[in-house]
Design a protein around this motif. Structure first.
Motif, PDB file in Angstrom:
ATOM      1  N   LYS A   1       0.822  -1.201   0.000  1.00 14.08           N
ATOM      2  CA  LYS A   1       0.000   0.000   0.000  1.00 14.08           C
ATOM      3  C   LYS A   1       0.870   1.272   0.000  1.00 14.08           C
ATOM      4  N   PHE A   2       0.708   2.122   1.006  1.00 12.85           N
ATOM      5  CA  PHE A   2       1.384   3.417   1.008  1.00 12.85           C
ATOM      6  C   PHE A   2       2.904   3.289   0.996  1.00 12.85           C
ATOM      7  N   MET A   3       3.444   2.284   1.662  1.00 18.14           N
ATOM      8  CA  MET A   3       4.896   2.183   1.798  1.00 18.14           C
ATOM      9  C   MET A   3       5.556   2.037   0.428  1.00 18.14           C
ATOM     10  N   ASN A   4       4.990   1.209  -0.439  1.00 20.73           N
ATOM     11  CA  ASN A   4       5.500   1.107  -1.800  1.00 20.73           C
ATOM     12  C   ASN A   4       5.016   2.290  -2.629  1.00 20.73           C
ATOM     13  N   GLY A   5       3.705   2.519  -2.611  1.00 27.52           N
ATOM     14  CA  GLY A   5       3.153   3.738  -3.168  1.00 27.52           C
ATOM     15  C   GLY A   5       2.898   3.770  -4.654  1.00 27.52           C
ATOM     16  N   HIS A   6       3.198   2.703  -5.363  1.00 27.82           N
ATOM     17  CA  HIS A   6       3.053   2.753  -6.814  1.00 27.82           C
ATOM     18  C   HIS A   6       2.164   1.637  -7.367  1.00 27.82           C
ATOM     19  N   GLY A   7       1.605   0.814  -6.501  1.00 24.67           N
ATOM     20  CA  GLY A   7       0.666  -0.203  -6.942  1.00 24.67           C
ATOM     21  C   GLY A   7       1.247  -1.243  -7.876  1.00 24.67           C
ATOM     22  N   ASP A   8       2.570  -1.482  -7.782  1.00 28.35           N
ATOM     23  CA  ASP A   8       3.188  -2.397  -8.744  1.00 28.35           C
ATOM     24  C   ASP A   8       3.866  -3.603  -8.104  1.00 28.35           C
TER      25      ASP A   8
ATOM     26  N   ALA B   1      11.465  -6.303  -3.017  1.00 29.25           N
ATOM     27  CA  ALA B   1      12.110  -5.554  -1.935  1.00 29.25           C
ATOM     28  C   ALA B   1      12.746  -4.281  -2.474  1.00 29.25           C
ATOM     29  N   TRP B   2      13.375  -4.387  -3.627  1.00 27.46           N
ATOM     30  CA  TRP B   2      14.022  -3.223  -4.253  1.00 27.46           C
ATOM     31  C   TRP B   2      12.977  -2.174  -4.622  1.00 27.46           C
ATOM     32  N   LEU B   3      11.848  -2.597  -5.189  1.00 32.67           N
ATOM     33  CA  LEU B   3      10.805  -1.656  -5.577  1.00 32.67           C
ATOM     34  C   LEU B   3      10.225  -0.937  -4.357  1.00 32.67           C
ATOM     35  N   ILE B   4       9.995  -1.676  -3.273  1.00 32.74           N
ATOM     36  CA  ILE B   4       9.437  -1.072  -2.064  1.00 32.74           C
ATOM     37  C   ILE B   4      10.434  -0.110  -1.431  1.00 32.74           C
ATOM     38  N   THR B   5      11.705  -0.489  -1.404  1.00 37.26           N
ATOM     39  CA  THR B   5      12.736   0.404  -0.864  1.00 37.26           C
ATOM     40  C   THR B   5      12.784   1.700  -1.659  1.00 37.26           C
ATOM     41  N   ARG B   6      12.679   1.596  -2.970  1.00 35.14           N
ATOM     42  CA  ARG B   6      12.662   2.797  -3.807  1.00 35.14           C
ATOM     43  C   ARG B   6      11.443   3.648  -3.495  1.00 35.14           C
ATOM     44  N   GLY B   7      10.272   3.015  -3.347  1.00 34.56           N
ATOM     45  CA  GLY B   7       9.059   3.765  -3.049  1.00 34.56           C
ATOM     46  C   GLY B   7       9.112   4.476  -1.710  1.00 34.56           C
ATOM     47  N   LEU B   8       9.769   3.859  -0.722  1.00 30.54           N
ATOM     48  CA  LEU B   8       9.837   4.455   0.614  1.00 30.54           C
ATOM     49  C   LEU B   8      10.529   5.813   0.629  1.00 30.54           C
ATOM     50  N   LYS B   9      11.408   6.048  -0.322  1.00 31.82           N
ATOM     51  CA  LYS B   9      12.164   7.296  -0.318  1.00 31.82           C
ATOM     52  C   LYS B   9      11.277   8.527  -0.472  1.00 31.82           C
ATOM     53  N   THR B  10      10.090   8.352  -1.041  1.00 34.10           N
ATOM     54  CA  THR B  10       9.179   9.488  -1.213  1.00 34.10           C
ATOM     55  C   THR B  10       7.951   9.375  -0.313  1.00 34.10           C
ATOM     56  N   LEU B  11       7.988   8.496   0.673  1.00 28.36           N
ATOM     57  CA  LEU B  11       6.812   8.252   1.513  1.00 28.36           C
ATOM     58  C   LEU B  11       6.334   9.517   2.217  1.00 28.36           C
ATOM     59  N   ASP B  12       7.240  10.293   2.761  1.00 25.77           N
ATOM     60  CA  ASP B  12       6.855  11.486   3.515  1.00 25.77           C
ATOM     61  C   ASP B  12       6.080  12.457   2.631  1.00 25.77           C
ATOM     62  N   MET B  13       6.611  12.752   1.461  1.00 25.50           N
ATOM     63  CA  MET B  13       5.944  13.696   0.559  1.00 25.50           C
ATOM     64  C   MET B  13       4.613  13.143   0.080  1.00 25.50           C
TER      65      MET B  13
END
Length: 392
Positions: A208-215, A249-261
């Motif tokens: 969900k939000f942690m990844n943020g891109h639905g992929d 794991a790589w995709l979710i880690t990438r998504g987390l970088k913009t979680l705050d915004m």
């Protein structure tokens, strides 16, 4: 930076658990797309097995390790483990903690698949499960027993968006020497941090939000080293085998970088949409924790930093233009042009779905909030047969 807690949350999102690739200096983490790892000698292999080194990806992988370190930093836990999905995390955690003869308490209104796991699987193995309205903390106190292993709660609840007081329930459960597990998928560490409120374990659907891109799919459990090791072995690595893939794991880690915004945008847009819906004559009730009309608005301010999250739920009045509530709800959803009818949440697209009680849940995306509101305006006009009431 691997575990420096002196940085602000925005910095931890980017740097937590991350370091340049030692072999090449690549700043972006490589994807370690491998099932197994080579050992230098038999003795080296034995050492890796004993120390949770990189032996087999189902048990350990650099991409999983980076994500786990980052999550433990963000949630203020000692350790974390990631899994193939949120349900993989929940099942692995529950199976690690209970045995036949134990009792667990689960809050009403949890994710439907969680309720099935608790009510059907655990009871098959002789675990007693009591479902409780946890919105009232004293209801937990009344159902506690000497053999209550843990109390399982969500906050906010899905899709009602009622809040559960994590701090109060943690104090009640711990007085009984029972653990507290919180599914904080709707909150994320940007909004609430259950461990700081007294919870023992925090669970996320990383999908969900942690990844943020639905992929991609993913799940996680964060807590003390002792509890996470119980979940890791043998439960997740052996019983469920629900290990996250390196690519995911790589995709979710990438998504987390913009979680705050992203979360701040989700929250800002959701509040505007909730306020708009609250002004509509055809809407009976709007559930959003950051609205002053929400019965637990004060708890939202103290537990969720005053942010309501990225989900809004609402219910239409019955009898709009001769339609039943169910008919009107279906017509409204089918009339949406920008918003997509789909399950899940926390991605860039705004999604909408309806439960059996005609409660419509909006998972607010990252589009222009005015465009989202305009889409609901034109859909409302189609069920009202009027072009006068619905204004942004």
């Amino acid at each position: 930076m691997n575990n420096n807690n002196n940085y602000d949350l925005e910095t931890k999102l980017i740097h937590g658990g991350h370091k340049p690739d030692p072999a090449t200096g690549a700043l972006a983490t490589p994807i370690y797309q491998t099932a197994t790892f080579a050992a230098k000698t038999v003795e080296h292999f034995e050492e890796l097995c004993q120390t949770w080194g990189y032996v087999y990806t189902r048990e350990c992988n650099p991409n999983l390790s980076e994500l786990e370190i980052k999550l433990s930093i963000l949630e203020g836990g000692e350790n974390a483990i990631v899994s193939t999905s949120g349900m993989g995390a929940i099942a692995s955690t529950v199976l690690a903690l209970v045995k036949s003869g134990d009792h667990v308490i689960c809050s009403d209104g949890v994710f439907s698949h969680t309720k099935i796991l608790m009510g059907e699987l655990l009871t098959k193995f002789g675990v007693e499960v009591t479902f409780v309205d946890a919105v009232v903390p004293d209801n937990i106190r009344k159902e506690l027993k000497e053999n209550t292993k843990f109390v399982y709660i969500e906050s906010p609840l899905n899709p009602t968006l009622d809040l559960v007081d994590i701090k109060s329930i943690s104090e009640i459960a711990h007085a009984n020497k029972s653990l507290v597990i919180v599914d904080s998928t709707f909150g994320t560490p940007i909004i609430q941090q259950p461990i700081k409120l007294g919870a023992d374990l925090v669970i996320h659907s990383l999908t969900k939000f942690m990844n943020g891109h639905g992929d991609t799919l993913g799940g996680a459990v964060i807590g003390s080293k002792e509890l996470i090791e119980l979940v890791r072995w043998p439960s997740l690595c052996c019983f469920t085998g629900a290990s996250l893939s390196p690519m995911n794991a790589w995709l979710i880690t990438r998504g987390l970088k913009t979680l705050d915004m992203r979360m701040k945008r989700h929250c800002e847009s959701a509040l505007q949409i909730a306020s708009f819906l609250e002004s509509q004559d055809c809407v009976e009730i709007v559930k959003y924790p950051a609205l002053k009309s929400h019965p637990q608005h004060e708890l939202c301010k103290s537990q969720m930093n005053g942010l309501g999250g990225g989900i809004v739920s609402f219910k239409l009045i019955d009898g709009i233009n001769g339609f039943t509530r169910d008919e009107a709800s279906r017509k409204l959803m089918n009339s949406l042009e920008l918003v997509t009818i789909a399950t899940s949440l926390g991605e860039e697209h705004t999604l909408v779905q309806m439960n059996g009680e005609n409660l419509i849940r909006i998972a607010v995306g990252l589009e222009s909030v005015q465009d989202i509101i305009n889409d609901f305006i034109q859909a409302i006009q189609k069920i009202e047969g009027s072009f006068e009431k619905s204004e942004a």
